[in-house]
Design a protein around this motif. Structure first.
Motif, PDB file in Angstrom:
ATOM      1  N   VAL A 320       1.426  45.657  41.689  1.00 38.94           N
ATOM      2  CA  VAL A 320       1.668  46.348  40.379  1.00 38.94           C
ATOM      3  C   VAL A 320       0.402  46.158  39.358  1.00 38.94           C
ATOM      4  O   VAL A 320      -0.179  47.246  38.758  1.00 38.94           O
ATOM      5  CB  VAL A 320       3.038  45.839  39.835  1.00 38.94           C
ATOM      6  CG1 VAL A 320       3.255  46.842  38.357  1.00 38.94           C
ATOM      7  CG2 VAL A 320       4.082  46.264  40.846  1.00 38.94           C
ATOM      8  N   TYR A 321       0.183  44.934  38.928  1.00 37.89           N
ATOM      9  CA  TYR A 321      -1.021  44.791  38.017  1.00 37.89           C
ATOM     10  C   TYR A 321      -2.100  45.498  38.567  1.00 37.89           C
ATOM     11  O   TYR A 321      -3.079  45.873  37.536  1.00 37.89           O
ATOM     12  CB  TYR A 321      -1.043  43.347  37.877  1.00 37.89           C
ATOM     13  CG  TYR A 321       0.107  42.433  37.047  1.00 37.89           C
ATOM     14  CD1 TYR A 321       0.759  43.084  36.191  1.00 37.89           C
ATOM     15  CD2 TYR A 321       0.362  41.307  37.450  1.00 37.89           C
ATOM     16  CE1 TYR A 321       1.874  42.728  35.373  1.00 37.89           C
ATOM     17  CE2 TYR A 321       1.548  40.606  37.027  1.00 37.89           C
ATOM     18  CZ  TYR A 321       2.370  41.414  36.125  1.00 37.89           C
ATOM     19  OH  TYR A 321       3.519  40.673  35.430  1.00 37.89           O
ATOM     20  N   ALA A 322      -2.566  45.525  39.806  1.00 40.77           N
ATOM     21  CA  ALA A 322      -3.810  45.967  40.247  1.00 40.77           C
ATOM     22  C   ALA A 322      -3.791  47.374  40.213  1.00 40.77           C
ATOM     23  O   ALA A 322      -4.699  48.291  40.529  1.00 40.77           O
ATOM     24  CB  ALA A 322      -4.086  45.478  41.590  1.00 40.77           C
ATOM     25  N   GLU A 323      -2.434  48.412  39.698  1.00 42.98           N
ATOM     26  CA  GLU A 323      -2.243  49.510  39.629  1.00 42.98           C
ATOM     27  C   GLU A 323      -2.436  50.284  41.110  1.00 42.98           C
ATOM     28  O   GLU A 323      -2.968  51.303  41.066  1.00 42.98           O
ATOM     29  CB  GLU A 323      -3.041  50.024  38.721  1.00 42.98           C
ATOM     30  CG  GLU A 323      -2.806  49.633  37.196  1.00 42.98           C
ATOM     31  CD  GLU A 323      -3.662  50.218  36.260  1.00 42.98           C
ATOM     32  OE1 GLU A 323      -4.457  51.089  36.642  1.00 42.98           O
ATOM     33  OE2 GLU A 323      -3.442  50.292  35.048  1.00 42.98           O
ATOM     34  N   TRP A 324      -1.851  49.437  42.223  1.00 40.26           N
ATOM     35  CA  TRP A 324      -2.126  50.107  43.407  1.00 40.26           C
ATOM     36  C   TRP A 324      -0.822  50.765  43.933  1.00 40.26           C
ATOM     37  O   TRP A 324       0.205  50.328  43.179  1.00 40.26           O
ATOM     38  CB  TRP A 324      -2.447  49.086  44.486  1.00 40.26           C
ATOM     39  CG  TRP A 324      -3.781  48.339  44.664  1.00 40.26           C
ATOM     40  CD1 TRP A 324      -4.801  48.879  43.845  1.00 40.26           C
ATOM     41  CD2 TRP A 324      -4.123  47.092  45.019  1.00 40.26           C
ATOM     42  NE1 TRP A 324      -5.783  48.194  43.915  1.00 40.26           N
ATOM     43  CE2 TRP A 324      -5.782  46.972  44.747  1.00 40.26           C
ATOM     44  CE3 TRP A 324      -3.423  46.322  45.889  1.00 40.26           C
ATOM     45  CZ2 TRP A 324      -6.317  46.025  45.124  1.00 40.26           C
ATOM     46  CZ3 TRP A 324      -4.512  45.403  46.426  1.00 40.26           C
ATOM     47  CH2 TRP A 324      -5.599  45.278  46.056  1.00 40.26           C
ATOM     48  N   ASN A 325      -0.668  51.627  44.991  1.00 42.64           N
ATOM     49  CA  ASN A 325       0.668  52.204  45.602  1.00 42.64           C
ATOM     50  C   ASN A 325       1.371  51.143  45.879  1.00 42.64           C
ATOM     51  O   ASN A 325       0.896  50.193  46.792  1.00 42.64           O
ATOM     52  CB  ASN A 325       0.439  53.258  46.378  1.00 42.64           C
ATOM     53  CG  ASN A 325       1.386  53.818  46.763  1.00 42.64           C
ATOM     54  OD1 ASN A 325       2.638  53.600  46.631  1.00 42.64           O
ATOM     55  ND2 ASN A 325       1.165  55.159  47.330  1.00 42.64           N
ATOM     56  N   PRO A 326       2.698  50.820  45.526  1.00 39.47           N
ATOM     57  CA  PRO A 326       3.405  49.758  45.821  1.00 39.47           C
ATOM     58  C   PRO A 326       3.981  49.903  47.446  1.00 39.47           C
ATOM     59  O   PRO A 326       4.357  48.887  47.927  1.00 39.47           O
ATOM     60  CB  PRO A 326       4.675  49.748  45.127  1.00 39.47           C
ATOM     61  CG  PRO A 326       4.633  51.150  44.207  1.00 39.47           C
ATOM     62  CD  PRO A 326       3.356  51.538  44.155  1.00 39.47           C
ATOM     63  N   ASP A 327       3.573  51.002  48.131  1.00 42.18           N
ATOM     64  CA  ASP A 327       3.888  51.267  49.358  1.00 42.18           C
ATOM     65  C   ASP A 327       3.043  50.335  50.239  1.00 42.18           C
ATOM     66  O   ASP A 327       3.470  49.883  51.478  1.00 42.18           O
ATOM     67  CB  ASP A 327       3.558  52.663  49.831  1.00 42.18           C
ATOM     68  CG  ASP A 327       4.468  53.672  49.304  1.00 42.18           C
ATOM     69  OD1 ASP A 327       5.831  53.420  48.816  1.00 42.18           O
ATOM     70  OD2 ASP A 327       4.412  54.716  49.246  1.00 42.18           O
ATOM     71  N   TRP A 328       1.933  49.725  49.662  1.00 42.06           N
ATOM     72  CA  TRP A 328       1.144  48.879  50.334  1.00 42.06           C
ATOM     73  C   TRP A 328       1.655  47.351  50.604  1.00 42.06           C
ATOM     74  O   TRP A 328       1.244  46.606  51.269  1.00 42.06           O
ATOM     75  CB  TRP A 328      -0.117  48.784  49.752  1.00 42.06           C
ATOM     76  CG  TRP A 328      -1.172  49.836  49.892  1.00 42.06           C
ATOM     77  CD1 TRP A 328      -1.417  50.829  49.181  1.00 42.06           C
ATOM     78  CD2 TRP A 328      -2.042  50.111  51.137  1.00 42.06           C
ATOM     79  NE1 TRP A 328      -2.154  52.015  49.818  1.00 42.06           N
ATOM     80  CE2 TRP A 328      -2.562  51.229  51.045  1.00 42.06           C
ATOM     81  CE3 TRP A 328      -2.330  49.257  52.285  1.00 42.06           C
ATOM     82  CZ2 TRP A 328      -3.524  51.812  51.891  1.00 42.06           C
ATOM     83  CZ3 TRP A 328      -3.247  49.941  53.174  1.00 42.06           C
ATOM     84  CH2 TRP A 328      -3.671  51.074  53.030  1.00 42.06           C
ATOM     85  N   PHE A 329       2.968  47.216  49.953  1.00 40.35           N
ATOM     86  CA  PHE A 329       3.635  45.749  49.701  1.00 40.35           C
ATOM     87  C   PHE A 329       3.891  45.645  51.365  1.00 40.35           C
ATOM     88  O   PHE A 329       3.761  44.184  51.536  1.00 40.35           O
ATOM     89  CB  PHE A 329       4.477  45.871  48.868  1.00 40.35           C
ATOM     90  CG  PHE A 329       5.104  44.465  48.895  1.00 40.35           C
ATOM     91  CD1 PHE A 329       4.831  43.439  48.341  1.00 40.35           C
ATOM     92  CD2 PHE A 329       6.572  44.634  49.473  1.00 40.35           C
ATOM     93  CE1 PHE A 329       5.382  42.075  48.577  1.00 40.35           C
ATOM     94  CE2 PHE A 329       7.457  43.277  49.490  1.00 40.35           C
ATOM     95  CZ  PHE A 329       7.034  42.002  49.095  1.00 40.35           C
ATOM     96  N   LYS A 330       4.544  46.254  51.904  1.00 44.35           N
ATOM     97  CA  LYS A 330       4.925  45.958  53.115  1.00 44.35           C
ATOM     98  C   LYS A 330       3.671  45.709  54.053  1.00 44.35           C
ATOM     99  O   LYS A 330       3.733  44.784  55.139  1.00 44.35           O
ATOM    100  CB  LYS A 330       5.617  47.148  53.758  1.00 44.35           C
ATOM    101  CG  LYS A 330       6.951  47.297  53.061  1.00 44.35           C
ATOM    102  CD  LYS A 330       7.936  46.292  53.376  1.00 44.35           C
ATOM    103  CE  LYS A 330       9.276  46.333  52.663  1.00 44.35           C
ATOM    104  NZ  LYS A 330      10.111  47.478  52.966  1.00 44.35           N
ATOM    105  N   PHE A 331       2.520  46.557  53.946  1.00 39.81           N
ATOM    106  CA  PHE A 331       1.267  45.936  54.736  1.00 39.81           C
ATOM    107  C   PHE A 331       1.124  44.541  54.526  1.00 39.81           C
ATOM    108  O   PHE A 331       0.714  43.815  55.389  1.00 39.81           O
ATOM    109  CB  PHE A 331       0.352  46.883  54.324  1.00 39.81           C
ATOM    110  CG  PHE A 331      -0.806  46.490  54.995  1.00 39.81           C
ATOM    111  CD1 PHE A 331      -1.330  46.903  56.449  1.00 39.81           C
ATOM    112  CD2 PHE A 331      -1.940  45.904  54.243  1.00 39.81           C
ATOM    113  CE1 PHE A 331      -2.496  46.474  56.833  1.00 39.81           C
ATOM    114  CE2 PHE A 331      -3.167  45.361  54.848  1.00 39.81           C
ATOM    115  CZ  PHE A 331      -3.482  46.185  56.074  1.00 39.81           C
ATOM    116  N   PHE A 332       0.713  44.030  53.137  1.00 41.30           N
ATOM    117  CA  PHE A 332       0.395  42.857  52.982  1.00 41.30           C
ATOM    118  C   PHE A 332       1.404  41.783  53.413  1.00 41.30           C
ATOM    119  O   PHE A 332       1.045  40.663  53.633  1.00 41.30           O
ATOM    120  CB  PHE A 332       0.222  42.831  51.313  1.00 41.30           C
ATOM    121  CG  PHE A 332      -1.137  43.179  50.813  1.00 41.30           C
ATOM    122  CD1 PHE A 332      -2.107  42.597  50.798  1.00 41.30           C
ATOM    123  CD2 PHE A 332      -0.997  44.534  50.266  1.00 41.30           C
ATOM    124  CE1 PHE A 332      -3.311  42.831  50.423  1.00 41.30           C
ATOM    125  CE2 PHE A 332      -2.233  44.924  49.830  1.00 41.30           C
ATOM    126  CZ  PHE A 332      -3.469  44.099  49.877  1.00 41.30           C
TER     127      PHE A 332
END
Length: 354
Positions: A320-332
């Motif tokens: 969130v702080y990096a202003e990325w798409n939160p959809d990437w969370f599951k990838f990480f």
């Protein structure tokens, strides 16, 4: 005739008094054998990564937010880690949190009783869920995957069905104006300011649970029983370990933490959605695995589960702080799971080799 003195062995790991069981171990070797080592390395890597990628990640206010996100996972990851060390799973842990909150809210509202009455009833009901899982496991000898999957499905249906039957909707009624609500909120959902940082009370609950679980694992007979039951249940029974009782208590420990998390959910938002919690059980298990717990049981630590939960908190908020798409969370999430599992396996092999 002259006597010859025996040669002196100056090796640093020379057995004391000739006993191989008292072999000296260097601090570095002990460190390499710790189950949470891989998680600590991973946590440092995640911290450095988001410190570079997101400027706001290093702010003190962000630190409080990360700790809060980690604590909501860590409260459940601690007992789940102990259960995994004991060789079992609990797939009902996520919805059990919601069940705990629903029971507390609906009982208080329908009985027009003091909120604390609903809280105590919820504790008894939630502990009964854990007791059910443990007794079913030990009596039927079925895998914990099957037992707790059945409980997961039953609780999911009960949460939705009973909530709609009693409240007429998929959420509970508000209990914010009832007697005892403010005092219960202070215990389960308050916050305090420390050094200019706002910290939720769940962080304190999390720290207490980690300290208690670590003391149990490393300083009590019950901790030895947990490792023995997870390492080799049949061998543990042969030397007198009450394996069945140990696993029942572990399931009830998961239920207790689910009650704590459920009350936080209720008193943070006043109302509860009956469909919440589905899928969270996998997050708790993944946090424990990242923290060094083996799927096969008999190995792990409570501190490791805390580090695993902290990695979750940093990742979820760092994106969130990096202003990325939160959809990437599951990838990480998937990448961290694979990397942590490989690193934990390497650490354990080195420890066994030494």
């Amino acid at each position: 005739m002259t006597a010859t003195a025996p040669p002196v062995d100056d090796r640093p790991d020379r057995p004391v008094d000739g006993d191989e069981r008292l072999l000296r171990t260097s601090p570095l070797r002990k460190l390499l054998g710790r189950p949470e080592l891989g998680a600590v390395v991973g946590a440092l890597a995640v911290f450095v990564f988001f410190s570079v990628m997101a400027d706001s990640f290093l702010r003190m206010s962000s630190f409080g937010t990360v700790l809060y996100a980690a604590s909501t996972i860590g409260i459940m990851a601690v007992p789940v880690a102990l259960l995994m060390i004991g060789g079992e799973f609990d797939l009902s842990a996520g919805v059990m949190v919601t069940s705990s909150a629903l029971v507390s809210s609906m009982f208080s509202y329908q009985m027009t009783a003091n909120v604390w009455v609903g809280v105590l009833v919820s504790l008894l009901v939630t502990l009964a869920f854990g007791l059910f899982n443990g007794v079913m496991l030990t009596r039927t000898k079925l895998p914990s995957f099957i037992i707790t999957l059945g409980t997961f499905l039953m609780l999911t249906g009960l949460n939705l069905g009973l909530t709609k039957l009693i409240s007429g909707t998929v959420s509970t009624r508000t209990i914010g104006d009832m007697e005892g609500f403010s005092s219960a909120r202070k215990l389960f959902a308050s916050q305090l300011t420390l050094g200019g940082v706002e910290l939720k009370v769940t962080i304190l609950w999390w720290a207490v649970l980690v300290a208690l679980a670590t003391w149990i694992l490393l300083r009590t007979r019950f901790g030895n029983w947990i490792f023995a039951a997870g390492g080799n249940a049949e061998a543990a029974r042969a030397v007198g370990v009450p394996v069945a009782k140990t696993k029942i208590v572990l399931y009830m420990g998961v239920a207790f933490s689910a009650w704590v998390a459920g009350q936080h959910l209720l008193f943070s938002f006043d109302v509860v959605q009956s469909g919440e919690g589905v899928g969270n059980e996998l997050i708790y298990i993944i946090a424990a695995v990242i923290g060094g717990c083996l799927i096969t049981g008999g190995y792990g630590s409570a501190i490791g589960s805390a580090v695993g939960a902290f990695i979750f908190g940093m990742t979820s908020k760092g994106i969130v702080y990096a202003e990325w798409n939160p959809d990437w969370f599951k990838f990480f999430l998937g990448a961290m799971l694979l990397l942590a599992t490989l690193l934990n396996a390497w650490v354990r092999k080195r420890a066994e080799a030494k």
